[in-house]
Design an enzyme around this catalytic site. Structure first.
Site, PDB file in Angstrom:
ATOM      1  N   HIS A 192       1.110  -1.139  -0.118  1.00  0.00           N
ATOM      2  CA  HIS A 192      -0.479  -0.280   0.230  1.00  0.00           C
ATOM      3  C   HIS A 192       1.491   1.127  -0.357  1.00  0.00           C
ATOM      4  O   HIS A 192       1.533   1.314   0.430  1.00  0.00           O
ATOM      5  CB  HIS A 192      -0.611   0.055   1.014  1.00  0.00           C
ATOM      6  CG  HIS A 192      -1.727   1.546   1.471  1.00  0.00           C
ATOM      7  ND1 HIS A 192      -1.912   2.464   1.748  1.00  0.00           N
ATOM      8  CD2 HIS A 192      -3.017   0.842   0.966  1.00  0.00           C
ATOM      9  CE1 HIS A 192      -2.256   2.850   1.549  1.00  0.00           C
ATOM     10  NE2 HIS A 192      -4.049   2.342   0.813  1.00  0.00           N
ATOM     11  N   GLU A 248      -3.664   1.798  -7.199  1.00  0.00           N
ATOM     12  CA  GLU A 248      -4.128   2.840  -6.211  1.00  0.00           C
ATOM     13  C   GLU A 248      -3.656   4.002  -6.363  1.00  0.00           C
ATOM     14  O   GLU A 248      -2.218   4.397  -6.079  1.00  0.00           O
ATOM     15  CB  GLU A 248      -4.399   2.497  -4.761  1.00  0.00           C
ATOM     16  CG  GLU A 248      -5.326   1.701  -4.379  1.00  0.00           C
ATOM     17  CD  GLU A 248      -5.269   1.736  -3.192  1.00  0.00           C
ATOM     18  OE1 GLU A 248      -6.850   1.604  -2.885  1.00  0.00           O
ATOM     19  OE2 GLU A 248      -4.575   1.300  -2.195  1.00  0.00           O
TER      20      GLU A 248
END
Ligand code: 13P
Length: 263
Positions: free
Chosen positions: A103, A173
């Site tokens: 992430h 993302e």
């Protein structure tokens, strides 16, 4: 002539709660509200990634079997004297089937492409399904960001046997969209669709078109009820990784409702 048509896969809707909420009691309230309705979303797969310290309690707080569980990160080693780290075996033992790695918020804290690769390896070895995140900080008109994304993908997948691919999900993302409202981020369908094609092309070149078509590629960054349909239809994402809207039960349930009706 064969009339067989592969049925579209169910959208995968994942909630990444990050470091919220502060209190276990509040986390239980959120899960109870989602769990009560989760069973009605037959056309969606649901994964919640709460703070790992809450996992066991939250699993107990809902009887819903529809909800699958994930962790937000894991250690780079199977076993080690590593204060504060969580091994894949530990998160698995409290019910996580999934683990997010790479992430951008973990990358910002020091996770290099190499570390992300190692985390993927240990999590896969433990039998977990890995959600590997890629994403650029900014977009430039020359397309340099595509090289960065390519490098992230190469590091994560170089030499990886096909047999492991079914337990790896890719989440695109872009950092410029994370943590904003849908309105503020104003992500366009083309921004997402382009990247879905880019990721599939990466796999097609290495593993062939059929394998590329089977990959599950999510979009994440400012997904809210208002843009969920766009993400899943015009954006052609196989699902979404949801941050802030995933801890607001009414928003998350709206997102599930829209994903459930995707046509
Ligand atoms: P937001 O949905 O809050 O933009 O967060 C996205 C994200 O980082 C999910 O992993």
């Amino acid at each position: 002539m064969s009339t067989h048509v592969t049925p579209p896969r169910k959208p995968l809707i994942m909630g990444n709660w990050k470091m919220k909420p502060a209190l276990l009691a509040d986390a239980k309230t959120i899960v109870t509200k989602i769990g009560k309705q989760a069973g009605s979303f037959r056309n969606v797969d649901i994964v919640l990634c709460p703070p790992a310290v809450f996992l066991s309690e939250l699993k107990r707080a809902t009887t819903s079997r529809k909800i699958m569980w994930g962790a937000q990160d894991c250690a780079t080693r199977r076993e080690a004297s590593e204060t504060g780290s969580l091994s894949p075996a530990q998160v698995k033992s409290v019910g996580a089937k999934y683990v997010i790695v790479g992430h951008s918020e973990r990358r910002a804290l020091g996770d290099t492409d190499e570390i992300v690769r190692t985390k993927m390896d240990v999590a896969l070895a433990e039998g977990l399904t890995v959600v590997v995140c890629i994403g650029e900080r900014v977009r430039d008109t020359r397309g340099d960001y595509l090289q960065l994304l390519n490098a992230q993908l190469i590091s994560a997948f170089k030499g990886r046997p096909r047999t492991e691919l079914d337990r790896i999900i890719i989440a695109y993302e872009p950092l410029w969209a994370i943590g904003k409202s849908a309105k503020e981020a104003n992500v366009q369908p083309g921004d997402i669709h382009e990247m879905m094609i880019f990721v599939r092309k990466f796999f097609a070149e290495r593993y062939g078109k059929a394998i590329a078509d089977e990959r599950v590629v999510l979009y994440g960054g400012s997904v809210e009820p208002v843009n969920t349909r766009m993400v899943l239809t015009q954006g052609h994402a196989d699902g979404a990784l949801i941050g802030h809207a995933s801890i607001v039960p009414s928003d998350f349930l709206s997102i599930l409702t829209i994903a459930n009706e995707r046509t």
